[in-house]
Scaffold this motif. Sequence first.
Motif, mmCIF file in Angstrom:
data_model
loop_
_atom_site.group_PDB
_atom_site.id
_atom_site.type_symbol
_atom_site.label_atom_id
_atom_site.label_comp_id
_atom_site.label_asym_id
_atom_site.label_seq_id
_atom_site.Cartn_x
_atom_site.Cartn_y
_atom_site.Cartn_z
ATOM 1 N N THR A 82 13.379 2.719 1.904
ATOM 2 C CA THR A 82 12.052 3.323 1.894
ATOM 3 C C THR A 82 10.957 2.439 1.321
ATOM 4 O O THR A 82 9.794 2.857 1.316
ATOM 5 C CB THR A 82 12.088 4.636 1.092
ATOM 6 N N GLN A 83 11.300 1.243 0.834
ATOM 7 C CA GLN A 83 10.255 0.406 0.234
ATOM 8 C C GLN A 83 10.650 -1.061 0.283
ATOM 9 O O GLN A 83 11.827 -1.412 0.252
ATOM 10 C CB GLN A 83 10.014 0.821 -1.218
ATOM 11 N N ALA A 84 9.640 -1.923 0.367
ATOM 12 C CA ALA A 84 9.825 -3.371 0.246
ATOM 13 C C ALA A 84 8.808 -3.898 -0.741
ATOM 14 O O ALA A 84 7.679 -3.389 -0.830
ATOM 15 C CB ALA A 84 9.653 -4.051 1.597
ATOM 16 N N ARG A 85 9.217 -4.911 -1.499
ATOM 17 C CA ARG A 85 8.305 -5.543 -2.451
ATOM 18 C C ARG A 85 8.440 -7.057 -2.349
ATOM 19 O O ARG A 85 9.517 -7.586 -2.076
ATOM 20 C CB ARG A 85 8.614 -5.108 -3.891
ATOM 21 N N GLY A 86 7.319 -7.724 -2.577
ATOM 22 C CA GLY A 86 7.304 -9.171 -2.651
ATOM 23 C C GLY A 86 7.017 -9.602 -4.077
ATOM 24 O O GLY A 86 6.059 -9.126 -4.700
ATOM 25 N N VAL A 87 7.856 -10.477 -4.616
ATOM 26 C CA VAL A 87 7.741 -10.919 -6.004
ATOM 27 C C VAL A 87 7.700 -12.443 -6.018
ATOM 28 O O VAL A 87 8.526 -13.101 -5.382
ATOM 29 C CB VAL A 87 8.929 -10.414 -6.851
#
Length: 419
Positions: free
Chosen positions: A180-185
């Motif tokens: 349900t989610q993606a993040r870029g770090v």
Amino acid sequence: MGFPKGRRRLVAAVAALLATAVVAVIVHRVLAPAEVSTVARGAYPAAAQPPVGVVGRLPVAPLVVDARLRVYAAHRQVYADRPVDGRHRTTPYWSYRRWPAELTGVVASGSTVVSRWSDGRLVALDAPTGRVLWRADGPVPAESGAVVRRTGATTVWDPRGLYVTDLADGRTVLVVTSDTQARGVELAGGRELWRVDLPGRCRSDVGTAVSGQLIGLDSCAGPATVEFRDAATGAVRDRWRPSGAPDGLLVTPLGCRTGRSDCPALRTAGPGDAGGRGWLLGASEPTAALALDPTGATLIGEQAVAVLDGVAVGRSARSGEELWRFEGLGTTARVLAVQPGRVHLLTEANDLVTLDPVTGTQLSRFSLNVGSDGTGWAPGAVAAADGYLAVERLREPVDPDGDDQRYYLTAEAVILAAT
């Protein structure tokens, strides 16, 4: 004489409270969330230069980092040993452990090792020292349902939902996804660059592209479509579907730097591998690459390599022109893995043949045998990096539903070779 009855009751009550408090303290110490970081005490080892051949065998899958260390995954621990060419696993050089979270994935880029945990926590470690560089929150990993076997190969060689990719400006981005989610770090420092919502299980990750994109396969609103999301901003850059592709589209990344990260090509096919087609990835729409169409073909540099009827053939990925061919591999030979400057082939006798992908020149050839184990095994998961190759050895006939004792050839199921 004894205590008066009332006083005895008071003493008993106080004793019970003290016992309860002691138990509570013990339970808290045992069960409370905690982390234990054991940093390196010795000097960071130099890159080894072992002779070509089998280095040794290991009970768990090693992630070769910076050509100096081997990093491993345990249930609640990520740890490293040295030297990288050691014949057996040795006392940890450094270790990082969390409780009660479970380790779900490990990736490395340069001298940074990033671990992902079941509560979504991301912890970056410095490979030379094992010290924590930064901590960040990510999405809680999706339930994959996949069996995590004792070698931990899927955790360190193919961690789903955990990828790295390099941007044109020189930054490296860690991309972390769930259903349900993606993040870029940002890898340097752990600063979150973006986060976006994803539609759920109707979309799946393919990996990251060398052009700095997260690749997904989206079938939520119609036929499966390949989605390219900018790793710098999280915005969808393009949606693409090969002409004439079937509804049940399957997408496989090719030639990736490690796991499913920084992949320069992909292959699309229908159910049962029908109509397989190869594609080169770039800043624009994927470009057809006929040399990547055959099952088992892969990309290394500008060369597409495939084994057909026991003959390895190298072609220009863009023009399809044949550049070289290498015979004498046997009818069941196949491409086992690739890494910069090397393509690794496995013969029917379990010889490892390493070729120069540009010229087809043989760089090395030797039997993947150690001790008295023999070569009567089937290859399982495999990884190649920094001139090393590691492969799981499975007991024949392979029983994918068997327990680990039946599934693996020996207790030290992973063979490590220098190529």
